[in-house]
Write a protein that holds these residues in place. Structure first.
Motif, mmCIF file in Angstrom:
data_model
loop_
_atom_site.group_PDB
_atom_site.id
_atom_site.type_symbol
_atom_site.label_atom_id
_atom_site.label_comp_id
_atom_site.label_asym_id
_atom_site.label_seq_id
_atom_site.Cartn_x
_atom_site.Cartn_y
_atom_site.Cartn_z
ATOM 1 N N LEU A 115 0.560 -4.162 10.185
ATOM 2 C CA LEU A 115 1.384 -4.418 11.370
ATOM 3 C C LEU A 115 1.750 -3.127 12.091
ATOM 4 O O LEU A 115 1.829 -3.103 13.326
ATOM 5 C CB LEU A 115 2.657 -5.170 10.970
ATOM 6 C CG LEU A 115 2.455 -6.663 10.756
ATOM 7 C CD1 LEU A 115 3.714 -7.298 10.202
ATOM 8 C CD2 LEU A 115 2.051 -7.334 12.069
ATOM 9 N N ALA A 116 1.955 -2.054 11.345
ATOM 10 C CA ALA A 116 2.287 -0.779 11.984
ATOM 11 C C ALA A 116 1.150 -0.353 12.909
ATOM 12 O O ALA A 116 1.380 0.110 14.032
ATOM 13 C CB ALA A 116 2.546 0.288 10.929
ATOM 14 N N ILE A 235 -0.611 -12.442 18.079
ATOM 15 C CA ILE A 235 -0.570 -11.930 16.703
ATOM 16 C C ILE A 235 -1.054 -13.036 15.789
ATOM 17 O O ILE A 235 -0.791 -14.220 16.034
ATOM 18 C CB ILE A 235 0.847 -11.441 16.303
ATOM 19 C CG1 ILE A 235 0.843 -10.873 14.881
ATOM 20 C CG2 ILE A 235 1.893 -12.536 16.439
ATOM 21 C CD1 ILE A 235 2.092 -10.065 14.546
ATOM 22 N N TYR A 236 -1.798 -12.650 14.742
ATOM 23 C CA TYR A 236 -2.429 -13.657 13.891
ATOM 24 C C TYR A 236 -2.164 -13.386 12.421
ATOM 25 O O TYR A 236 -2.110 -12.238 11.997
ATOM 26 C CB TYR A 236 -3.932 -13.687 14.145
ATOM 27 C CG TYR A 236 -4.644 -14.753 13.337
ATOM 28 C CD1 TYR A 236 -4.523 -16.085 13.689
ATOM 29 C CD2 TYR A 236 -5.390 -14.418 12.224
ATOM 30 C CE1 TYR A 236 -5.146 -17.076 12.950
ATOM 31 C CE2 TYR A 236 -6.035 -15.400 11.474
ATOM 32 C CZ TYR A 236 -5.905 -16.728 11.847
ATOM 33 O OH TYR A 236 -6.530 -17.704 11.108
ATOM 34 N N MET A 245 -0.374 -10.597 10.508
ATOM 35 C CA MET A 245 -1.109 -9.419 10.040
ATOM 36 C C MET A 245 -1.743 -8.618 11.161
ATOM 37 O O MET A 245 -1.710 -7.402 11.156
ATOM 38 C CB MET A 245 -2.258 -9.872 9.144
ATOM 39 C CG MET A 245 -1.910 -10.127 7.712
ATOM 40 S SD MET A 245 -1.566 -8.614 6.858
ATOM 41 C CE MET A 245 -3.073 -8.339 5.963
ATOM 42 N N PHE A 246 -2.389 -9.322 12.103
ATOM 43 C CA PHE A 246 -3.267 -8.646 13.051
ATOM 44 C C PHE A 246 -2.820 -8.945 14.479
ATOM 45 O O PHE A 246 -2.577 -10.098 14.824
ATOM 46 C CB PHE A 246 -4.713 -9.119 12.854
ATOM 47 C CG PHE A 246 -5.189 -8.974 11.433
ATOM 48 C CD1 PHE A 246 -5.289 -7.716 10.850
ATOM 49 C CD2 PHE A 246 -5.501 -10.093 10.673
ATOM 50 C CE1 PHE A 246 -5.722 -7.581 9.528
ATOM 51 C CE2 PHE A 246 -5.937 -9.970 9.358
ATOM 52 C CZ PHE A 246 -6.050 -8.710 8.788
ATOM 53 N N THR A 247 -2.712 -7.903 15.293
ATOM 54 C CA THR A 247 -2.315 -8.114 16.680
ATOM 55 C C THR A 247 -3.433 -7.648 17.616
ATOM 56 O O THR A 247 -4.315 -6.895 17.219
ATOM 57 C CB THR A 247 -1.056 -7.312 17.069
ATOM 58 O OG1 THR A 247 -1.426 -5.940 17.216
ATOM 59 C CG2 THR A 247 0.031 -7.439 16.033
ATOM 60 N N GLU A 248 -3.336 -8.107 18.839
ATOM 61 C CA GLU A 248 -4.194 -7.555 19.870
ATOM 62 C C GLU A 248 -3.765 -6.120 20.145
ATOM 63 O O GLU A 248 -2.627 -5.744 19.884
ATOM 64 C CB GLU A 248 -4.022 -8.359 21.167
ATOM 65 C CG GLU A 248 -4.601 -9.748 21.094
ATOM 66 C CD GLU A 248 -4.442 -10.480 22.409
ATOM 67 O OE1 GLU A 248 -5.414 -11.080 22.846
ATOM 68 O OE2 GLU A 248 -3.343 -10.450 22.982
ATOM 69 N N CYS A 249 -4.667 -5.338 20.722
ATOM 70 C CA CYS A 249 -4.297 -4.011 21.194
ATOM 71 C C CYS A 249 -3.939 -4.142 22.675
ATOM 72 O O CYS A 249 -3.923 -5.245 23.221
ATOM 73 C CB CYS A 249 -5.448 -3.034 20.999
ATOM 74 S SG CYS A 249 -6.897 -3.467 21.968
ATOM 75 N N ALA A 250 -3.698 -3.015 23.344
ATOM 76 C CA ALA A 250 -3.292 -3.053 24.745
ATOM 77 C C ALA A 250 -4.337 -3.718 25.644
ATOM 78 O O ALA A 250 -4.031 -4.162 26.746
ATOM 79 C CB ALA A 250 -3.002 -1.632 25.240
ATOM 80 N N GLU A 251 -5.583 -3.805 25.168
ATOM 81 C CA GLU A 251 -6.642 -4.417 25.981
ATOM 82 C C GLU A 251 -6.480 -5.930 26.103
ATOM 83 O O GLU A 251 -7.084 -6.554 26.980
ATOM 84 C CB GLU A 251 -8.016 -4.126 25.368
ATOM 85 C CG GLU A 251 -8.373 -2.650 25.277
ATOM 86 C CD GLU A 251 -8.551 -2.029 26.651
ATOM 87 O OE1 GLU A 251 -9.091 -2.712 27.542
ATOM 88 O OE2 GLU A 251 -8.130 -0.874 26.830
ATOM 89 N N GLN A 252 -5.745 -6.543 25.196
ATOM 90 C CA GLN A 252 -5.553 -8.002 25.180
ATOM 91 C C GLN A 252 -6.864 -8.768 25.108
ATOM 92 O O GLN A 252 -7.057 -9.778 25.785
ATOM 93 C CB GLN A 252 -4.767 -8.469 26.410
ATOM 94 C CG GLN A 252 -3.328 -7.964 26.449
ATOM 95 C CD GLN A 252 -2.555 -8.488 27.640
ATOM 96 O OE1 GLN A 252 -3.085 -8.517 28.737
ATOM 97 N NE2 GLN A 252 -1.316 -8.891 27.422
ATOM 98 N N LYS A 253 -7.799 -8.265 24.318
ATOM 99 C CA LYS A 253 -9.087 -8.956 24.223
ATOM 100 C C LYS A 253 -9.411 -9.328 22.785
ATOM 101 O O LYS A 253 -10.456 -8.972 22.270
ATOM 102 C CB LYS A 253 -10.182 -8.088 24.837
ATOM 103 C CG LYS A 253 -10.101 -8.105 26.359
ATOM 104 C CD LYS A 253 -11.214 -7.371 27.009
ATOM 105 C CE LYS A 253 -11.075 -7.433 28.528
ATOM 106 N NZ LYS A 253 -11.508 -6.213 29.190
ATOM 107 N N GLY A 254 -8.517 -10.017 22.144
ATOM 108 C CA GLY A 254 -8.716 -10.425 20.758
ATOM 109 C C GLY A 254 -7.993 -9.483 19.810
ATOM 110 O O GLY A 254 -7.767 -8.325 20.133
#
Ligand SMILES: [Zn+2]
Lengths: 433, 144
Positions: A115-116, A235-236, A245-254
């Protein structure tokens, strides 16, 4: 965009895969030697740790399912003793019997690290005030986000769920810059704020939403972003994987799935064969670093596709697109996997018809025939048959483009379709298979 | 010229091809004492449109809408046909020459002669040309 751990996050794909192979190999040896459950499973599948000679050999390993956790309630498949455990989370599950997940200190560290990295990738860090409006307690959402946010040096405002007016007051008074919650709860916060005369855009410092724990759409993202003046990120995670556990990055593409933490496969749920990048199938995840409750080829039941291209943000780890459905809802029409949610998305873009639909599947001879019934909107009713036929072929065309299967569309009177959620009412499968 | 008096309000009802839909429409109108003067059904594969001239279009609209039907008003004109072969062709030619398209038509037997109901794309032009051609347009007041 800065990274939490650039060495890992920007590692070459080749090195990442080498790392994954080593982690997988040692995981499989460990489980074969020390876990009666995994040992039996592998024996049954006639696979030995020595058979894992390259990363793609992961497909030789047996799958795990939710029912494996339920059947082994509460702790029969844990691979750490109770003394080594530092936390439990429990999910209630829709079928009744709960499932328990357990964590060693290392497991919590891995989860928090994951998450960090994600929170850093969307630009959060020291100086941010992150309001955690996921439930705290047996549910993984609240505590998971809490530790992740603290790890990056942000200030946590642990509001949990509920008492929305107070949440909005605290958001204003303490200058929350980000909120983590379900998309539907954020919409609720927006509505309550409006009633209180608070404009989230201008009266708060909120700029970021980290939204998950329920399915949402790009349409909802656009609406939330425009309305509240924030950037909304997906976030997924599920409790079996640890939690969010897993987030999108700033690109917002998955969302990026960190390769050193998890090995993700997308498989055809029927044939169980791996699919190509970009193809939609069932997410199957192996958690490479987990001590208390390892998950190997865990069939989550969520449907999406994977991209293995290096992201514009510079991170090399694969990305999973937004979840578009559940395996349980899948229909196979003429050999093609079809999800009712795809029809839902297609209909959203057609103003002439409503959002409700019904699918009727029949078999004529050897072929499946799929009929989609949609309600003609009142405003779009023309008394010219040709206009109506045009609307119908437009809907047929859009659905065909979305599904890659030809369908027949039936226009029905507004309000005539059942208003129920769930597959049972939306899909009438008349095939006797 | 008061062409508006020739514009007749037809009600159009969207209907699935389900048994009993037409009967429910007739029953709903009967309950409101609305008389159906003329009607036609246009069908496509899977659905249809019921078109009707009634004596109280507003009342019919409200009643059918409250029953859950998708209802719309449509402006049409009614031409009294000469009682001889080729009448329809004449009207079609008059309109065709004037560049007016007939979107659909249906006929019913009136008291004196057959009446042709027309939906056209340019209703004002149609009224003007038909009157000039010497054919008789029925006024709205005859219907409602
Ligand atoms: Zn990225």
């Amino acid at each position: 965009m800065r990274c939490w751990d650039p060495r890992i996050e920007e590692m070459s794909k080749e090195d990442l895969q080498k790392m994954q192979y080593k982690l997988l190999k040692s995981l499989v040896y460990r489980l074969y030697s020390f876990s009666p459950f995994y040992h039996d499973r592998m024996k049954k599948q006639n696979v030995h740790p020595d058979d894992i000679r390259e990363l793609s050999d992961v497909k030789k390993l047996p799958f795990m399912f939710k029912r494996d956790l339920r059947d082994n309630y509460p702790d029969k498949i844990f691979t750490a003793s109770q003394e080594e455990l530092v936390r439990y989370h429990v999910s209630s599950g829709t079928t009744g019997k709960p499932t328990v997940v357990a964590y060693t200190q290392n497991d919590l560290n891995t989860w928090t690290t994951s998450l960090a990295r994600g929170l850093t990738s969307i630009g959060l860090g020291r100086g941010d005030v992150i309001q955690v409006s996921y439930g705290y307690g047996l549910f993984t959402g609240g505590l998971g986000m809490h530790y992740g946010a603290e790890r990056i040096g942000a200030t946590v405002l642990p509001t949990s769920v509920g008492n929305t007016e107070r949440q909005i007051e605290l958001m204003q008074d303490l200058g929350a810059t980000a909120i983590a919650c379900t998309p539907s709860y954020l919409l609720h916060i927006g509505e309550v704020a409006e009633k209180m005369g608070v404009n989230i855009k201008t009266d708060t410092k909120l700029r970021t939403g980290i939204l998950g724990a329920e399915p949402w759409t790009d349409g909802m993202r656009i609406r939330i972003q425009d309305w509240l003046g924030i950037r909304a990120y997906d976030i997924y995670g599920t409790s079996e994987l640890s939690g969010p556990m897993f987030t999108e990055c700033a690109e917002q593409k998955g969302f990026h799935v960190w390769s050193d933490i998890a090995l993700v496969e997308v498989i055809d749920p029927k044939t169980e064969e791996p699919l190509e990048p970009g193809e939609k199938g069932e997410l199957t995840i192996t958690i490479l670093q987990k001590e208390a409750l390892p998950m190997i080829r865990y069939r989550i039941g969520d449907i999406s596709s994977m991209t293995d291209e290096v992201c514009a943000c510079g991170r090399t780890h694969p990305r999973i697109q937004r979840i578009t459905g559940r395996v349980d809802d899948m229909l196979i029409i003429r050999g093609i996997n079809v999800f009712p949610s795809q029809i839902e998305y297609a209909l959203m873009g057609i103003p002439e018809v409503g959002q409700h639909f019904q699918i009727v599947v029949e078999r004529t001879g050897a072929l499946d025939d799929m009929l989609v019934r949609v309600e003609l909107n009142k405003e779009s009713f023309s008394d010219k048959i040709t206009d109506l036929m045009q609307i119908r072929s437009k809907v047929e065309h859009r659905i065909k483009n979305a599904l890659n299967v030809a369908v027949a569309v039936e226009l029905v009177e507004p309000g005539s379709l059942p208003r129920f959620e769930g597959k049972s009412k939306k899909v009438i499968d008349k095939r006797s298979l | 010229m008061d062409a508006q008096k020739f514009v007749i309000r037809q009600i159009s009802i969207f209907s699935e091809n389900r048994p009993g839909r037409l009967a429910s429409i007739a029953q709903a109108l009967g309950e409101e004492n609305v008389n159906i003067l003329a009607f036609s059904i246009a069908e496509a594969n899977g659905f249809g449109v019921v078109r009707a001239l009634v004596d109280h279009p507003e009342k019919a609209y409200e009643k059918l809408t409250s029953c859950g039907f998708n209802v719309a008003f449509t402006d049409v004109i009614a031409v009294q046909m000469k009682d001889k072969p080729g009448g329809l062709f004449e009207i079609a030619k008059v309109l065709g020459d004037a560049g007016v398209n007939i979107e659909y038509s249906y006929a019913y037997s009136g008291k004196k002669a057959a009446v042709l109901i027309l939906r056209v794309d340019h209703i004002d032009d149609a009224i003007e040309k038909i009157q000039k051609s010497g054919a008789t347009l029925l006024e709205r007041s005859i219907f409602h």
